[in-house]
Write a protein that holds these residues in place. Sequence first.
Motif, PDB file in Angstrom:
ATOM      1  N   ASN A 141    -120.993 -13.688  47.551  1.00 15.70           N
ATOM      2  CA  ASN A 141    -120.105 -14.847  47.365  1.00 15.70           C
ATOM      3  C   ASN A 141    -118.889 -14.473  46.520  1.00 15.70           C
ATOM      4  O   ASN A 141    -117.747 -14.796  46.857  1.00 15.70           O
ATOM      5  CB  ASN A 141    -120.858 -15.996  46.692  1.00 15.70           C
ATOM      6  CG  ASN A 141    -121.896 -16.615  47.604  1.00 15.70           C
ATOM      7  OD1 ASN A 141    -121.820 -16.474  48.835  1.00 15.70           O
ATOM      8  ND2 ASN A 141    -122.880 -17.290  47.028  1.00 15.70           N
ATOM      9  N   GLU A 142    -119.130 -13.781  45.405  1.00 18.66           N
ATOM     10  CA  GLU A 142    -118.042 -13.372  44.511  1.00 18.66           C
ATOM     11  C   GLU A 142    -117.123 -12.369  45.213  1.00 18.66           C
ATOM     12  O   GLU A 142    -115.897 -12.456  45.115  1.00 18.66           O
ATOM     13  CB  GLU A 142    -118.623 -12.759  43.239  1.00 18.66           C
ATOM     14  CG  GLU A 142    -117.579 -12.287  42.234  1.00 18.66           C
ATOM     15  CD  GLU A 142    -116.876 -13.435  41.528  1.00 18.66           C
ATOM     16  OE1 GLU A 142    -115.663 -13.323  41.271  1.00 18.66           O
ATOM     17  OE2 GLU A 142    -117.546 -14.455  41.254  1.00 18.66           O
ATOM     18  N   GLN A 143    -117.705 -11.437  45.932  1.00 24.12           N
ATOM     19  CA  GLN A 143    -116.907 -10.444  46.644  1.00 24.12           C
ATOM     20  C   GLN A 143    -116.038 -11.111  47.716  1.00 24.12           C
ATOM     21  O   GLN A 143    -114.869 -10.758  47.905  1.00 24.12           O
ATOM     22  CB  GLN A 143    -117.828  -9.407  47.286  1.00 24.12           C
ATOM     23  CG  GLN A 143    -118.638  -8.602  46.272  1.00 24.12           C
ATOM     24  CD  GLN A 143    -119.696  -7.738  46.945  1.00 24.12           C
ATOM     25  OE1 GLN A 143    -119.892  -7.810  48.156  1.00 24.12           O
ATOM     26  NE2 GLN A 143    -120.382  -6.925  46.155  1.00 24.12           N
ATOM     27  N   PHE A 145    -114.914 -14.186  47.702  1.00 25.70           N
ATOM     28  CA  PHE A 145    -113.861 -14.948  47.027  1.00 25.70           C
ATOM     29  C   PHE A 145    -112.713 -14.029  46.609  1.00 25.70           C
ATOM     30  O   PHE A 145    -111.527 -14.361  46.803  1.00 25.70           O
ATOM     31  CB  PHE A 145    -114.449 -15.664  45.809  1.00 25.70           C
ATOM     32  CG  PHE A 145    -113.436 -16.426  44.997  1.00 25.70           C
ATOM     33  CD1 PHE A 145    -112.779 -17.525  45.514  1.00 25.70           C
ATOM     34  CD2 PHE A 145    -113.147 -16.036  43.691  1.00 25.70           C
ATOM     35  CE1 PHE A 145    -111.851 -18.230  44.760  1.00 25.70           C
ATOM     36  CE2 PHE A 145    -112.224 -16.727  42.927  1.00 25.70           C
ATOM     37  CZ  PHE A 145    -111.568 -17.828  43.468  1.00 25.70           C
ATOM     38  N   GLU A 146    -113.021 -12.871  46.048  1.00 23.38           N
ATOM     39  CA  GLU A 146    -111.985 -11.921  45.633  1.00 23.38           C
ATOM     40  C   GLU A 146    -111.184 -11.424  46.845  1.00 23.38           C
ATOM     41  O   GLU A 146    -109.966 -11.276  46.777  1.00 23.38           O
ATOM     42  CB  GLU A 146    -112.615 -10.735  44.895  1.00 23.38           C
ATOM     43  CG  GLU A 146    -113.244 -11.093  43.556  1.00 23.38           C
ATOM     44  CD  GLU A 146    -112.236 -11.689  42.585  1.00 23.38           C
ATOM     45  OE1 GLU A 146    -111.081 -11.206  42.562  1.00 23.38           O
ATOM     46  OE2 GLU A 146    -112.593 -12.632  41.855  1.00 23.38           O
ATOM     47  N   GLU A 147    -111.864 -11.177  47.939  1.00 19.42           N
ATOM     48  CA  GLU A 147    -111.177 -10.718  49.147  1.00 19.42           C
ATOM     49  C   GLU A 147    -110.283 -11.821  49.728  1.00 19.42           C
ATOM     50  O   GLU A 147    -109.175 -11.556  50.205  1.00 19.42           O
ATOM     51  CB  GLU A 147    -112.196 -10.266  50.192  1.00 19.42           C
ATOM     52  CG  GLU A 147    -111.601  -9.575  51.398  1.00 19.42           C
ATOM     53  CD  GLU A 147    -110.890  -8.281  51.039  1.00 19.42           C
ATOM     54  OE1 GLU A 147    -109.935  -7.915  51.769  1.00 19.42           O
ATOM     55  OE2 GLU A 147    -111.275  -7.632  50.031  1.00 19.42           O
ATOM     56  N   LEU A 148    -110.774 -13.039  49.683  1.00 18.84           N
ATOM     57  CA  LEU A 148    -109.983 -14.168  50.179  1.00 18.84           C
ATOM     58  C   LEU A 148    -108.692 -14.312  49.388  1.00 18.84           C
ATOM     59  O   LEU A 148    -107.611 -14.533  49.966  1.00 18.84           O
ATOM     60  CB  LEU A 148    -110.803 -15.464  50.085  1.00 18.84           C
ATOM     61  CG  LEU A 148    -110.090 -16.741  50.530  1.00 18.84           C
ATOM     62  CD1 LEU A 148    -109.753 -16.694  52.025  1.00 18.84           C
ATOM     63  CD2 LEU A 148    -110.946 -17.978  50.216  1.00 18.84           C
ATOM     64  N   LYS A 149    -108.741 -14.172  48.076  1.00 18.30           N
ATOM     65  CA  LYS A 149    -107.529 -14.250  47.243  1.00 18.30           C
ATOM     66  C   LYS A 149    -106.516 -13.184  47.642  1.00 18.30           C
ATOM     67  O   LYS A 149    -105.316 -13.461  47.734  1.00 18.30           O
ATOM     68  CB  LYS A 149    -107.899 -14.103  45.757  1.00 18.30           C
ATOM     69  CG  LYS A 149    -108.592 -15.305  45.159  1.00 18.30           C
ATOM     70  CD  LYS A 149    -108.685 -15.199  43.641  1.00 18.30           C
ATOM     71  CE  LYS A 149    -109.516 -14.017  43.193  1.00 18.30           C
ATOM     72  NZ  LYS A 149    -109.642 -13.938  41.722  1.00 18.30           N
ATOM     73  N   PRO A 166    -107.100 -19.894  40.974  1.00 20.20           N
ATOM     74  CA  PRO A 166    -108.170 -19.909  41.982  1.00 20.20           C
ATOM     75  C   PRO A 166    -109.547 -20.020  41.318  1.00 20.20           C
ATOM     76  O   PRO A 166    -109.783 -19.459  40.253  1.00 20.20           O
ATOM     77  CB  PRO A 166    -108.004 -18.558  42.677  1.00 20.20           C
ATOM     78  CG  PRO A 166    -107.441 -17.659  41.610  1.00 20.20           C
ATOM     79  CD  PRO A 166    -106.558 -18.539  40.745  1.00 20.20           C
ATOM     80  N   SER A 167    -110.430 -20.731  41.962  1.00 20.50           N
ATOM     81  CA  SER A 167    -111.800 -20.847  41.455  1.00 20.50           C
ATOM     82  C   SER A 167    -112.724 -21.248  42.595  1.00 20.50           C
ATOM     83  O   SER A 167    -112.268 -21.763  43.626  1.00 20.50           O
ATOM     84  CB  SER A 167    -111.887 -21.884  40.326  1.00 20.50           C
ATOM     85  OG  SER A 167    -111.587 -23.178  40.804  1.00 20.50           O
ATOM     86  N   LEU A 184    -119.682 -22.997  49.468  1.00 20.54           N
ATOM     87  CA  LEU A 184    -118.703 -22.596  48.461  1.00 20.54           C
ATOM     88  C   LEU A 184    -117.540 -23.576  48.488  1.00 20.54           C
ATOM     89  O   LEU A 184    -116.920 -23.790  49.534  1.00 20.54           O
ATOM     90  CB  LEU A 184    -118.192 -21.181  48.745  1.00 20.54           C
ATOM     91  CG  LEU A 184    -119.231 -20.059  48.857  1.00 20.54           C
ATOM     92  CD1 LEU A 184    -118.522 -18.741  49.158  1.00 20.54           C
ATOM     93  CD2 LEU A 184    -120.038 -19.951  47.576  1.00 20.54           C
ATOM     94  N   PHE A 185    -117.262 -24.178  47.350  1.00 22.47           N
ATOM     95  CA  PHE A 185    -116.105 -25.063  47.194  1.00 22.47           C
ATOM     96  C   PHE A 185    -114.989 -24.226  46.544  1.00 22.47           C
ATOM     97  O   PHE A 185    -115.085 -23.869  45.371  1.00 22.47           O
ATOM     98  CB  PHE A 185    -116.442 -26.252  46.301  1.00 22.47           C
ATOM     99  CG  PHE A 185    -117.333 -27.279  46.946  1.00 22.47           C
ATOM    100  CD1 PHE A 185    -118.570 -26.938  47.477  1.00 22.47           C
ATOM    101  CD2 PHE A 185    -116.935 -28.599  47.012  1.00 22.47           C
ATOM    102  CE1 PHE A 185    -119.388 -27.894  48.062  1.00 22.47           C
ATOM    103  CE2 PHE A 185    -117.743 -29.562  47.593  1.00 22.47           C
ATOM    104  CZ  PHE A 185    -118.974 -29.215  48.130  1.00 22.47           C
ATOM    105  N   VAL A 186    -113.959 -23.917  47.309  1.00 23.92           N
ATOM    106  CA  VAL A 186    -112.867 -23.060  46.849  1.00 23.92           C
ATOM    107  C   VAL A 186    -111.625 -23.912  46.591  1.00 23.92           C
ATOM    108  O   VAL A 186    -111.240 -24.734  47.435  1.00 23.92           O
ATOM    109  CB  VAL A 186    -112.552 -21.963  47.886  1.00 23.92           C
ATOM    110  CG1 VAL A 186    -111.361 -21.113  47.428  1.00 23.92           C
ATOM    111  CG2 VAL A 186    -113.776 -21.087  48.124  1.00 23.92           C
ATOM    112  N   VAL A 187    -111.001 -23.709  45.428  1.00 26.03           N
ATOM    113  CA  VAL A 187    -109.791 -24.448  45.054  1.00 26.03           C
ATOM    114  C   VAL A 187    -108.764 -23.458  44.518  1.00 26.03           C
ATOM    115  O   VAL A 187    -109.109 -22.541  43.762  1.00 26.03           O
ATOM    116  CB  VAL A 187    -110.084 -25.528  43.981  1.00 26.03           C
ATOM    117  CG1 VAL A 187    -108.803 -26.272  43.600  1.00 26.03           C
ATOM    118  CG2 VAL A 187    -111.133 -26.500  44.475  1.00 26.03           C
ATOM    119  N   PHE A 188    -107.496 -23.652  44.887  1.00 26.42           N
ATOM    120  CA  PHE A 188    -106.415 -22.820  44.352  1.00 26.42           C
ATOM    121  C   PHE A 188    -105.088 -23.556  44.522  1.00 26.42           C
ATOM    122  O   PHE A 188    -105.016 -24.579  45.223  1.00 26.42           O
ATOM    123  CB  PHE A 188    -106.362 -21.460  45.067  1.00 26.42           C
ATOM    124  CG  PHE A 188    -106.204 -21.553  46.562  1.00 26.42           C
ATOM    125  CD1 PHE A 188    -104.945 -21.582  47.143  1.00 26.42           C
ATOM    126  CD2 PHE A 188    -107.326 -21.609  47.392  1.00 26.42           C
ATOM    127  CE1 PHE A 188    -104.800 -21.675  48.517  1.00 26.42           C
ATOM    128  CE2 PHE A 188    -107.185 -21.699  48.763  1.00 26.42           C
ATOM    129  CZ  PHE A 188    -105.919 -21.728  49.331  1.00 26.42           C
TER     130      PHE A 188
END
Length: 309
Positions: A141-143, A145-149, A166-167, A184-188
Amino acid sequence: MHLRSAGVLRVLYRTLWEGDLNVYVKVHTNSPFLVCMDLLLSQTEVIDPNYLWIGPDGQNLKGQSYVNLTETGKLMLLDFKEDMSGSYTCTLSYKVFQSDMKAEQERYKSYKFMVYAYREPDYTYRISVHFSTKECSLAANEQFFEELKKILNNLISYLTCQIIEPSFKCYSVKRPKHGLVDELFVVFQVNPFAPGWEVICHQVSTDCEDVTNSRVQKAQWLIEEFFNRQQHILQHEFKNLPAIHYIEHSFHVTRLDSCRPGFGKNDVTHNDCANCCVACDPGSYSPNNKLICLPCTSIRIKHYGAQSC
């Protein structure tokens, strides 16, 4: 009464109404003509008129380089800046004769205009999206998210925009007619002030305001299109869904306004320019890109548009 400067509104008269006439002039543009005469008087014969315009600093405006002052008492303020905001007062003197031409009177009238510099707000966009994941404890999940950013930043970098704040958090969600799923709830936020933005802006525009908002709108559209394509890719290019994948129609965007330093919004004081970022009044300041001007208690700020206290 409030008036906002626009291309179709070029001449402003005072009326017989005695309240303040507020005029809003966009920074780095010329004001409309302010007329040293009320509308009623302008429709009559005025003999030997004389006009005295006084600016916010108490100085006579005749001969100043930043004004266009006509012989008929019309005042235009050129390349208006925030520190030019304030009270502009004109005194008109003229003669009145009796019908037999033997008695002559000098009459005086004063007209006051409150003129404020304003900017359009800068835009940022807050975006939220959801992704399905196998479980919240998944290390990937963390990996992901970092790739998505990285992907999103690369997508909009040529516009000198960037992803900020981003979070993500993971929750178990019960949807109608479905069991529990982990999401995963992603906000930026999409921000137009990536390093180098000022150089790019000033190559195109002195003020940068319209250019800045155009860039961030394009960035928001690119990101929205990116997520819209995700569902198509999932349906047509994958036989089995990846462990983490975009949830269709979860894309949500909210526009957030901000004001440049020295400017703020005040829906009460400036209710006819409620969406404008208006130069901070004397006694207040704005040091950042927030929406409000803050009171200054340590010293007395006497000018408009202060950025520090």
